[in-house]
Design a protein around this motif. Structure first.
Motif, PDB file in Angstrom:
ATOM      1  N   CYS A 165      28.116  33.893  20.389  1.00 26.04           N
ATOM      2  CA  CYS A 165      29.407  34.101  21.079  1.00 26.04           C
ATOM      3  C   CYS A 165      29.974  35.171  20.114  1.00 26.04           C
ATOM      4  O   CYS A 165      29.892  35.436  18.968  1.00 26.04           O
ATOM      5  N   PHE A 166      31.171  35.914  20.843  1.00 30.61           N
ATOM      6  CA  PHE A 166      32.016  37.022  20.329  1.00 30.61           C
ATOM      7  C   PHE A 166      33.077  37.107  20.656  1.00 30.61           C
ATOM      8  O   PHE A 166      33.487  36.477  21.761  1.00 30.61           O
ATOM      9  N   VAL A 167      33.984  37.954  20.038  1.00 38.81           N
ATOM     10  CA  VAL A 167      35.530  38.012  20.496  1.00 38.81           C
ATOM     11  C   VAL A 167      35.350  39.614  20.483  1.00 38.81           C
ATOM     12  O   VAL A 167      35.147  40.527  19.517  1.00 38.81           O
ATOM     13  N   PHE A 168      36.078  40.289  21.676  1.00 39.09           N
ATOM     14  CA  PHE A 168      36.164  41.714  22.068  1.00 39.09           C
ATOM     15  C   PHE A 168      37.005  42.166  21.003  1.00 39.09           C
ATOM     16  O   PHE A 168      38.194  41.939  20.754  1.00 39.09           O
ATOM     17  N   ALA A 169      36.839  43.215  20.577  1.00 40.90           N
ATOM     18  CA  ALA A 169      37.478  43.975  19.466  1.00 40.90           C
ATOM     19  C   ALA A 169      37.727  45.396  20.107  1.00 40.90           C
ATOM     20  O   ALA A 169      36.623  46.339  19.846  1.00 40.90           O
ATOM     21  N   PRO A 170      38.728  45.826  20.966  1.00 41.06           N
ATOM     22  CA  PRO A 170      38.777  47.241  21.438  1.00 41.06           C
ATOM     23  C   PRO A 170      38.939  48.153  20.499  1.00 41.06           C
ATOM     24  O   PRO A 170      39.206  47.811  19.184  1.00 41.06           O
ATOM     25  N   PRO A 171      38.351  49.291  20.600  1.00 37.99           N
ATOM     26  CA  PRO A 171      38.170  49.858  22.087  1.00 37.99           C
ATOM     27  C   PRO A 171      36.718  49.259  22.418  1.00 37.99           C
ATOM     28  O   PRO A 171      36.216  49.475  23.754  1.00 37.99           O
ATOM     29  N   ALA A 172      35.614  49.278  21.671  1.00 37.57           N
ATOM     30  CA  ALA A 172      34.474  49.116  21.846  1.00 37.57           C
ATOM     31  C   ALA A 172      33.515  48.252  21.110  1.00 37.57           C
ATOM     32  O   ALA A 172      32.345  48.441  20.872  1.00 37.57           O
ATOM     33  N   GLY A 173      34.208  47.450  20.434  1.00 40.31           N
ATOM     34  CA  GLY A 173      33.295  46.471  19.304  1.00 40.31           C
ATOM     35  C   GLY A 173      33.576  45.049  19.729  1.00 40.31           C
ATOM     36  O   GLY A 173      34.145  44.495  20.572  1.00 40.31           O
ATOM     37  N   LEU A 174      32.376  44.171  18.979  1.00 39.56           N
ATOM     38  CA  LEU A 174      32.439  42.822  19.246  1.00 39.56           C
ATOM     39  C   LEU A 174      32.366  42.177  17.837  1.00 39.56           C
ATOM     40  O   LEU A 174      31.504  42.727  16.878  1.00 39.56           O
ATOM     41  N   THR A 175      33.099  41.332  17.844  1.00 34.64           N
ATOM     42  CA  THR A 175      32.998  40.457  16.530  1.00 34.64           C
ATOM     43  C   THR A 175      32.436  39.176  16.730  1.00 34.64           C
ATOM     44  O   THR A 175      32.893  38.431  17.651  1.00 34.64           O
ATOM     45  N   PRO A 176      31.278  38.899  15.922  1.00 27.54           N
ATOM     46  CA  PRO A 176      30.365  37.591  15.944  1.00 27.54           C
ATOM     47  C   PRO A 176      31.367  36.554  15.488  1.00 27.54           C
ATOM     48  O   PRO A 176      32.023  36.640  14.604  1.00 27.54           O
ATOM     49  N   VAL A 177      31.119  35.615  16.259  1.00 32.77           N
ATOM     50  CA  VAL A 177      31.843  34.159  15.915  1.00 32.77           C
ATOM     51  C   VAL A 177      30.535  33.211  15.424  1.00 32.77           C
ATOM     52  O   VAL A 177      29.825  32.448  16.343  1.00 32.77           O
ATOM     53  N   PRO A 178      30.555  32.980  13.980  1.00 30.32           N
ATOM     54  CA  PRO A 178      29.434  32.228  13.509  1.00 30.32           C
ATOM     55  C   PRO A 178      29.710  30.647  13.938  1.00 30.32           C
ATOM     56  O   PRO A 178      28.404  29.969  14.027  1.00 30.32           O
ATOM     57  N   ARG A 179      30.960  30.130  13.966  1.00 28.20           N
ATOM     58  CA  ARG A 179      31.024  28.721  14.198  1.00 28.20           C
ATOM     59  C   ARG A 179      31.962  28.669  15.450  1.00 28.20           C
ATOM     60  O   ARG A 179      33.272  29.053  15.121  1.00 28.20           O
ATOM     61  N   VAL A 180      31.813  28.393  16.541  1.00 28.67           N
ATOM     62  CA  VAL A 180      32.368  28.145  17.789  1.00 28.67           C
ATOM     63  C   VAL A 180      33.309  26.985  17.884  1.00 28.67           C
ATOM     64  O   VAL A 180      32.596  25.860  17.537  1.00 28.67           O
ATOM     65  N   ASN A 181      34.687  27.031  18.056  1.00 27.88           N
ATOM     66  CA  ASN A 181      35.409  25.935  18.345  1.00 27.88           C
ATOM     67  C   ASN A 181      35.363  25.330  19.617  1.00 27.88           C
ATOM     68  O   ASN A 181      35.727  25.591  20.685  1.00 27.88           O
ATOM     69  N   ARG A 182      34.408  24.352  19.815  1.00 27.70           N
ATOM     70  CA  ARG A 182      34.015  23.552  21.117  1.00 27.70           C
ATOM     71  C   ARG A 182      33.700  22.226  20.644  1.00 27.70           C
ATOM     72  O   ARG A 182      33.742  21.497  19.653  1.00 27.70           O
ATOM     73  N   VAL A 183      33.863  21.299  21.860  1.00 27.15           N
ATOM     74  CA  VAL A 183      33.419  19.918  22.138  1.00 27.15           C
ATOM     75  C   VAL A 183      32.381  19.705  22.768  1.00 27.15           C
ATOM     76  O   VAL A 183      32.049  20.599  23.832  1.00 27.15           O
ATOM     77  N   PRO A 184      31.620  18.613  22.542  1.00 27.69           N
ATOM     78  CA  PRO A 184      30.386  18.365  23.641  1.00 27.69           C
ATOM     79  C   PRO A 184      30.778  18.165  24.958  1.00 27.69           C
ATOM     80  O   PRO A 184      31.844  17.573  25.330  1.00 27.69           O
ATOM     81  N   VAL A 185      30.077  18.529  26.129  1.00 31.42           N
ATOM     82  CA  VAL A 185      30.567  18.466  27.563  1.00 31.42           C
ATOM     83  C   VAL A 185      30.749  17.197  27.725  1.00 31.42           C
ATOM     84  O   VAL A 185      31.652  16.823  28.529  1.00 31.42           O
ATOM     85  N   THR A 186      30.227  16.295  26.970  1.00 33.94           N
ATOM     86  CA  THR A 186      30.041  14.762  27.475  1.00 33.94           C
ATOM     87  C   THR A 186      31.539  14.136  26.959  1.00 33.94           C
ATOM     88  O   THR A 186      31.793  13.079  27.594  1.00 33.94           O
ATOM     89  N   LEU A 187      32.184  14.904  26.238  1.00 24.70           N
ATOM     90  CA  LEU A 187      33.728  14.546  25.804  1.00 24.70           C
ATOM     91  C   LEU A 187      34.605  14.879  26.772  1.00 24.70           C
ATOM     92  O   LEU A 187      35.864  14.402  26.450  1.00 24.70           O
ATOM     93  N   LEU A 188      34.183  15.675  27.537  1.00 21.31           N
ATOM     94  CA  LEU A 188      35.423  16.295  28.548  1.00 21.31           C
ATOM     95  C   LEU A 188      35.454  15.143  29.821  1.00 21.31           C
ATOM     96  O   LEU A 188      34.617  15.102  30.764  1.00 21.31           O
ATOM     97  N   LYS A 189      36.515  14.389  29.781  1.00 22.55           N
ATOM     98  CA  LYS A 189      36.627  13.088  30.875  1.00 22.55           C
ATOM     99  C   LYS A 189      37.752  13.611  31.858  1.00 22.55           C
ATOM    100  O   LYS A 189      38.269  14.367  31.533  1.00 22.55           O
ATOM    101  N   GLY A 190      37.516  12.962  32.966  1.00 22.81           N
ATOM    102  CA  GLY A 190      38.698  13.084  33.852  1.00 22.81           C
ATOM    103  C   GLY A 190      38.288  14.395  34.582  1.00 22.81           C
ATOM    104  O   GLY A 190      39.131  14.589  35.540  1.00 22.81           O
ATOM    105  N   ILE A 191      37.323  15.230  34.433  1.00 24.18           N
ATOM    106  CA  ILE A 191      37.126  16.596  35.138  1.00 24.18           C
ATOM    107  C   ILE A 191      35.699  16.648  35.747  1.00 24.18           C
ATOM    108  O   ILE A 191      35.341  17.728  35.578  1.00 24.18           O
TER     109      ILE A 191
END
Length: 288
Positions: free
Chosen positions: A34-60
């Motif tokens: 995972c990366f965050v785009f850093a203009p004009p042409a850079g990418l910043t790596p994301v060592p730990r992504v802020n996310r939850v397991p797909v099984t916890l996403l209810k009602g969708i």
């Protein structure tokens, strides 16, 4: 005289080379998933992504299954569509995108390169065509993701997004897909569309260019406010994932009061309640 002119020209050339910006380094996507785009042409790596397991996403469930299948096909090199996730706030639109990328990578057998996720901020949309061009030769499938995408009055950056999604003469890179979330189905404020209709000679054509932006997304996934039972199921899911045990009737009453004070029921509100409860119990939460 000729020698003097040659020497002068060489000095000018050297000075211009020093003034010119350094050539952009090739994008290295192997250092992270995972990366965050850093203009004009850079990418910043994301060592730990802020996310939850797909099984916890209810009602969708329906949106989850459709987006997962679309993402799987893309990661396998099969045809897939750009996706617009739109609708109610806090119902897991951006969480689903991040969870889909992670789920598909976990399902992989190692025979195909992993799926990369690059987040591009709303204010950097003007740079999207250049970024897509730079990613064309990358040896990975890439999801470009823009969270909370919308356009205000007199905002022309939507043209850059249209150009990137259409791909121009070259076409959209086969290894790049674009996912966006928005509270608006057509990405534009309603009053802006109505104003253009009321002042145009041909009201239908006045907004056609702007409304057609959403047509560039092959998938439209709608997210709607959840019911009370779905909200409580979200609370129970987060509590179970965090390993927090509490008296069910008490938790139910507190969770309903929490949502009432905020005037909303959603996955975000459910998680905020669980965070508050965990804090009061002196417990840490780590469910990524």
């Amino acid at each position: 005289m000729n020698a003097d002119i040659l020497t002068t020209l060489e000095r000018i050339a050297d000075a211009l080379e020093r003034l010119a910006p350094p050539a952009a380094a090739p994008l290295d996507l192997s250092v992270a998933d995972c990366f965050v785009f850093a203009p004009p042409a850079g990418l910043t790596p994301v060592p730990r992504v802020n996310r939850v397991p797909v099984t916890l996403l209810k009602g969708i469930d329906r949106a989850r299954d459709i987006l997962l299948e679309n993402t799987r096909r893309f990661s396998q090199g099969l045809p897939a569509n750009n996706a617009l996730l739109w609708g109610a706030r806090g119902m897991g639109k951006s969480s689903l995108v991040k969870a889909a990328q992670h789920t598909v990578n976990c399902e992989g057998d190692g025979t195909r390169p992993p799926l990369k996720l690059i987040e591009i901020h709303r204010e950097d949309i003007d740079s999207l065509p250049e970024l897509m061009s730079a990613l064309r030769a990358a040896p990975f499938p890439i999801l470009l993701f823009c969270d909370d995408l919308s356009f205000d009055h007199d905002d022309t950056s939507y043209k850059s997004l249209k150009a990137a999604l259409d791909g121009g003469v070259e076409g959209r890179p086969d290894n790049v897909l674009f996912y966006a979330t928005s509270n608006r189905r057509h990405l534009l404020p309603r009053d802006m569309m109505e104003n253009e209709r009321s002042t145009a000679i041909n009201p239908g054509e006045a907004v056609e260019e702007k409304v057609s932006l959403s047509d560039r997304f092959g998938l439209w996934l709608g997210f709607h406010k959840c019911s009370q039972d779905e909200y409580l199921a979200m609370v129970d899911g987060y509590l179970e994932a965090a390993g927090i045990k509490a008296e069910p009737d008490s938790v139910r009453a507190e969770a309903l009061e929490w949502s009432t004070t905020r005037g909303s029921r959603s996955g975000r509100v459910a998680f905020q309640f669980v965070q508050d409860l965990a804090g009061r119990l002196g417990r840490r939460i780590d469910i990524a």
